[in-house]
Write an enzyme that holds these catalytic residues in place. Structure first.
Site, short mmCIF file in Angstrom:
data_model
loop_
_atom_site.label_atom_id
_atom_site.label_comp_id
_atom_site.label_asym_id
_atom_site.label_seq_id
_atom_site.Cartn_x
_atom_site.Cartn_y
_atom_site.Cartn_z
N TYR A 1 32.21 33.21 35.18
CA TYR A 1 33.44 33.33 34.37
C TYR A 1 34.26 32.05 34.49
O TYR A 1 34.66 31.46 33.49
CB TYR A 1 34.25 34.54 34.85
CG TYR A 1 35.65 34.59 34.28
CD1 TYR A 1 35.87 34.92 32.95
CD2 TYR A 1 36.77 34.29 35.07
CE1 TYR A 1 37.16 34.95 32.42
CE2 TYR A 1 38.05 34.32 34.55
CZ TYR A 1 38.23 34.66 33.22
OH TYR A 1 39.51 34.68 32.70
N1 LIG Z 1 44.23 39.40 32.80
C1 LIG Z 1 44.15 38.39 33.67
O1 LIG Z 1 44.44 38.52 34.85
C2 LIG Z 1 43.73 37.02 33.20
C3 LIG Z 1 43.83 35.96 34.09
C4 LIG Z 1 43.43 34.69 33.68
C5 LIG Z 1 42.97 34.50 32.39
N2 LIG Z 1 42.87 35.54 31.55
C6 LIG Z 1 42.39 35.30 30.17
O2 LIG Z 1 43.40 35.76 29.28
C7 LIG Z 1 42.80 36.27 28.09
C8 LIG Z 1 43.25 37.69 27.84
O3 LIG Z 1 42.84 38.47 28.95
P1 LIG Z 1 42.98 40.03 29.01
O4 LIG Z 1 43.12 40.41 30.43
O5 LIG Z 1 43.99 40.48 28.00
O6 LIG Z 1 41.52 40.43 28.54
P2 LIG Z 1 41.03 41.58 27.55
O7 LIG Z 1 39.56 41.72 27.78
O8 LIG Z 1 41.87 42.78 27.69
O9 LIG Z 1 41.32 40.95 26.13
C9 LIG Z 1 40.42 40.13 25.46
C10 LIG Z 1 40.16 40.74 24.07
O10 LIG Z 1 39.26 39.89 23.40
C11 LIG Z 1 38.32 40.68 22.72
N3 LIG Z 1 37.10 39.87 22.61
C12 LIG Z 1 36.25 39.53 23.61
N4 LIG Z 1 35.26 38.77 23.12
C13 LIG Z 1 35.50 38.62 21.79
C14 LIG Z 1 34.82 37.95 20.75
N5 LIG Z 1 33.68 37.29 20.97
N6 LIG Z 1 35.35 37.99 19.50
C15 LIG Z 1 36.49 38.67 19.26
N7 LIG Z 1 37.16 39.35 20.21
C16 LIG Z 1 36.67 39.32 21.46
C17 LIG Z 1 38.13 41.91 23.56
O11 LIG Z 1 37.68 43.02 22.80
C18 LIG Z 1 39.53 42.13 24.13
O12 LIG Z 1 40.28 43.03 23.35
C19 LIG Z 1 41.30 36.10 28.30
O13 LIG Z 1 40.92 34.88 27.72
C20 LIG Z 1 41.13 36.04 29.81
O14 LIG Z 1 39.97 35.34 30.19
C21 LIG Z 1 43.24 36.80 31.90
O1 LIG Z 2 43.57 34.79 37.44
C1 LIG Z 2 42.43 34.74 36.99
O2 LIG Z 2 41.97 33.73 36.52
C2 LIG Z 2 41.56 35.95 37.07
O3 LIG Z 2 42.44 37.06 37.25
C3 LIG Z 2 41.76 38.27 37.40
O4 LIG Z 2 40.78 38.15 38.45
P1 LIG Z 2 41.12 38.60 39.92
O5 LIG Z 2 42.26 37.85 40.48
O6 LIG Z 2 39.84 38.56 40.67
O7 LIG Z 2 41.64 40.07 39.65
P2 LIG Z 2 41.06 41.47 40.15
O8 LIG Z 2 39.65 41.61 39.77
O9 LIG Z 2 42.04 42.47 39.68
O10 LIG Z 2 41.16 41.35 41.74
C4 LIG Z 2 42.43 41.20 42.37
C5 LIG Z 2 42.23 41.16 43.86
O11 LIG Z 2 41.70 42.40 44.32
C6 LIG Z 2 40.56 42.16 45.16
N1 LIG Z 2 39.62 43.26 44.98
C7 LIG Z 2 39.05 43.46 43.77
C8 LIG Z 2 38.17 44.49 43.57
C9 LIG Z 2 37.86 45.33 44.66
O12 LIG Z 2 37.06 46.29 44.55
N2 LIG Z 2 38.46 45.10 45.86
C10 LIG Z 2 39.34 44.08 46.05
O13 LIG Z 2 39.86 43.90 47.15
C11 LIG Z 2 40.01 40.82 44.70
O14 LIG Z 2 39.32 40.19 45.76
C12 LIG Z 2 41.27 40.08 44.32
O15 LIG Z 2 41.78 39.46 45.47
C13 LIG Z 2 41.08 38.61 36.09
O16 LIG Z 2 40.36 39.83 36.25
C14 LIG Z 2 40.11 37.56 35.69
O17 LIG Z 2 39.77 37.85 34.34
C15 LIG Z 2 40.63 36.16 35.87
O18 LIG Z 2 41.12 35.68 34.69
#
Ligand SMILES: NC(=O)c1ccc[n+]([C@@H]2O[C@H](COP(=O)([O-])OP(=O)(O)OC[C@H]3O[C@@H](n4cnc5c(N)ncnc54)[C@H](O)[C@@H]3O)[C@@H](O)[C@H]2O)c1
Ligand SMILES: O=C(O)[C@H]1O[C@H](OP(=O)(O)OP(=O)(O)OC[C@H]2O[C@@H](n3ccc(=O)[nH]c3=O)[C@H](O)[C@@H]2O)[C@H](O)[C@@H](O)[C@H]1O
Length: 357
Positions: free
Chosen positions: A169
């Site tokens: 990822y």
């Molecule tokens: N949530 C987090 O903690 C986090 C942290 C760091 C980065 N991000 C990034 O932020 C963005 C939003 O994250 P999120 O948590 O809302 O994720 P999410 O999975 O809820 O939202 C992403 C959406 O994109 C859609 N999607 C995926 N692939 C697609 C494709 N090929 N074409 C069209 N639609 C598609 C999915 O159906 C989904 O609704 C993502 O790019 C993710 O990598 C999220």
């Molecule tokens: O900032 C990001 O770039 C990423 O943020 C998020 O990743 P993470 O920070 O890994 O969130 P998340 O899975 O909720 O785990 C949170 C904590 O729980 C711990 N964790 C997790 C699972 C478990 O079973 N046990 C556990 O201790 C685990 O070790 C961690 O310390 C987004 O999912 C990802 O899409 C990406 O964008």
């Protein structure tokens, strides 16, 4: 991944898209950002492929919520260049907010190709369409704190090294940043990458720890809490969704100011990357304690050695660049944000909604 349902012709365009709009945006993924843009009067069209990575009912409920506010979502994939071209022909988008991705660090070990499909091939398709469209839209897209990978020098600054991703990822998010560089360099596209730090809140992702921990605590199931083999703290700079939305709007508005809404001469468009975090890492064990208090249920904690599964041990954002240039200022601490999440969770799942996966 689900079968993508390709629409063979663009659905009838709602009237509001054809009105002269202050700003015309396409938002891909991103319920909260789309709603906020709409609230402030921007024209917004959504795009999502509604894949089944997690609870499809939740995705459809978000869609219904958005459509009630007047944001229409086209069902389609960012790899579908013909569909994208059609949409860009109908609406001269000034901005693209690209939040679609295959998210989740651990799932990359199960389904690596879905990351390549959405985060690499999909990004390239989208940029190809943006590069040829007139006007060339300013693009703001989601990168990730995961690009800092095995870097242990915290807080992370944008200039720090990002060449040791710990998961596929993270590698695809890092590749996205490099791809953005190319499109900026060759075609003069204006690109702003946002490195989000573990975002949480209402309508969030059921695959994330705060979400499924809540579900499993309520069910009386044990929850695995990863502990580092060096006995150091496993912590995240958890960032509340409303703060992230403000950062996204700040990025869109800054992009508008520096590029205007027209195409730019080669070499003059902006290429920037910002951390959007909360600057206060919280140990995962404290996250669980807060959830226990809010849910009024004691968790069954199962302490496990942090597996080599894509997780990093610790994240912490230096946000001074985003503060200075985007006016980004997170205001929600984890306790306050989780309270809002738990209120939403209890109300959403007590209203006869399907349970989270
Ligand atoms: N949530 C987090 O903690 C986090 C942290 C760091 C980065 N991000 C990034 O932020 C963005 C939003 O994250 P999120 O948590 O809302 O994720 P999410 O999975 O809820 O939202 C992403 C959406 O994109 C859609 N999607 C995926 N692939 C697609 C494709 N090929 N074409 C069209 N639609 C598609 C999915 O159906 C989904 O609704 C993502 O790019 C993710 O990598 C999220
Ligand atoms: O900032 C990001 O770039 C990423 O943020 C998020 O990743 P993470 O920070 O890994 O969130 P998340 O899975 O909720 O785990 C949170 C904590 O729980 C711990 N964790 C997790 C699972 C478990 O079973 N046990 C556990 O201790 C685990 O070790 C961690 O310390 C987004 O999912 C990802 O899409 C990406 O964008």
């Amino acid at each position: 991944m689900s079968q993508m349902k390709h629409i063979d012709n663009t659905p009838s365009t709602p009237d509001h898209l054809l009105l002269p709009l202050l700003s015309r945006q396409i938002s891909i993924g991103g319920t909260h950002v789309s709603a906020a843009l709409k609230r402030r009067g921007d024209g917004v069209l959504g795009l999502d492929n509604f894949n089944d990575y997690y609870d499809p009912y939740l995705k459809r409920a978000r869609q219904a919520l958005l459509e009630r506010t007047g944001v229409y979502i086209v069902e389609g994939d960012i790899n579908d260049v013909a569909l994208l071209n059609k949409l860009f022909d109908i609406v001269p988008f000034t901005h693209v907010m690209h939040l679609a991705a295959q998210a989740g660090v651990r799932y990359a070990m199960e389904n690596p190709s879905s990351y390549v499909h959405s985060n690499i091939a999909g990004l390239v398709s989208l940029l190809e369409v943006c590069k040829s469209s007139n006007p060339q839209p300013a693009i703001v897209w989601a990168s990730s704190s995961s690009v800092y990978g095995l870097n242990t020098k915290v807080p992370f600054s944008e200039k720090d090294m990002t060449d040791q991703p710990a998961s596929l990822y993270a590698a695809t998010k890092k590749a996205g940043e490099e791809i953005a560089h190319t499109y900026n360099h060759i075609y003069g596209l204006s690109l702003t990458g946002l490195r989000f730090f573990t975002v949480y809140g209402p309508w969030g992702r059921p695959d994330m720890a705060y979400f499924f921990f809540s579900r499993d605590i309520l069910k009386g199931k044990s929850i695995p809490i990863f502990e580092a083999s060096n006995h150091g703290t496993v912590a995240r700079d958890f960032t509340y969704i409303d703060d992230i939305v403000k950062g996204c709007l700040g990025a869109l508005d800054t992009a508008e100011k520096s590029t205007g809404s027209g195409g730019k001469k080669k070499g003059t468009a902006q290429l920037r990357v910002y951390n959007l975090g909360n600057t206060s890492p919280v140990p995962v064990s404290d996250l669980v304690s807060i959830l226990e208090r809010l849910l009024k249920v004691k968790a069954k904690r199962m302490i496990m050695k942090l597996p080599r599964n894509g997780d990093v041990q610790f994240t912490h954002a230096n946000i001074s660049l985003a503060q200075r240039e985007l006016g980004y200022k997170p205001t929600t601490d984890l306790q306050t944000g989780l309270k809002k999440f738990v209120q939403w969770y209890l109300s959403y799942y007590s209203n006869g909604k399907k349970s989270a996966q």
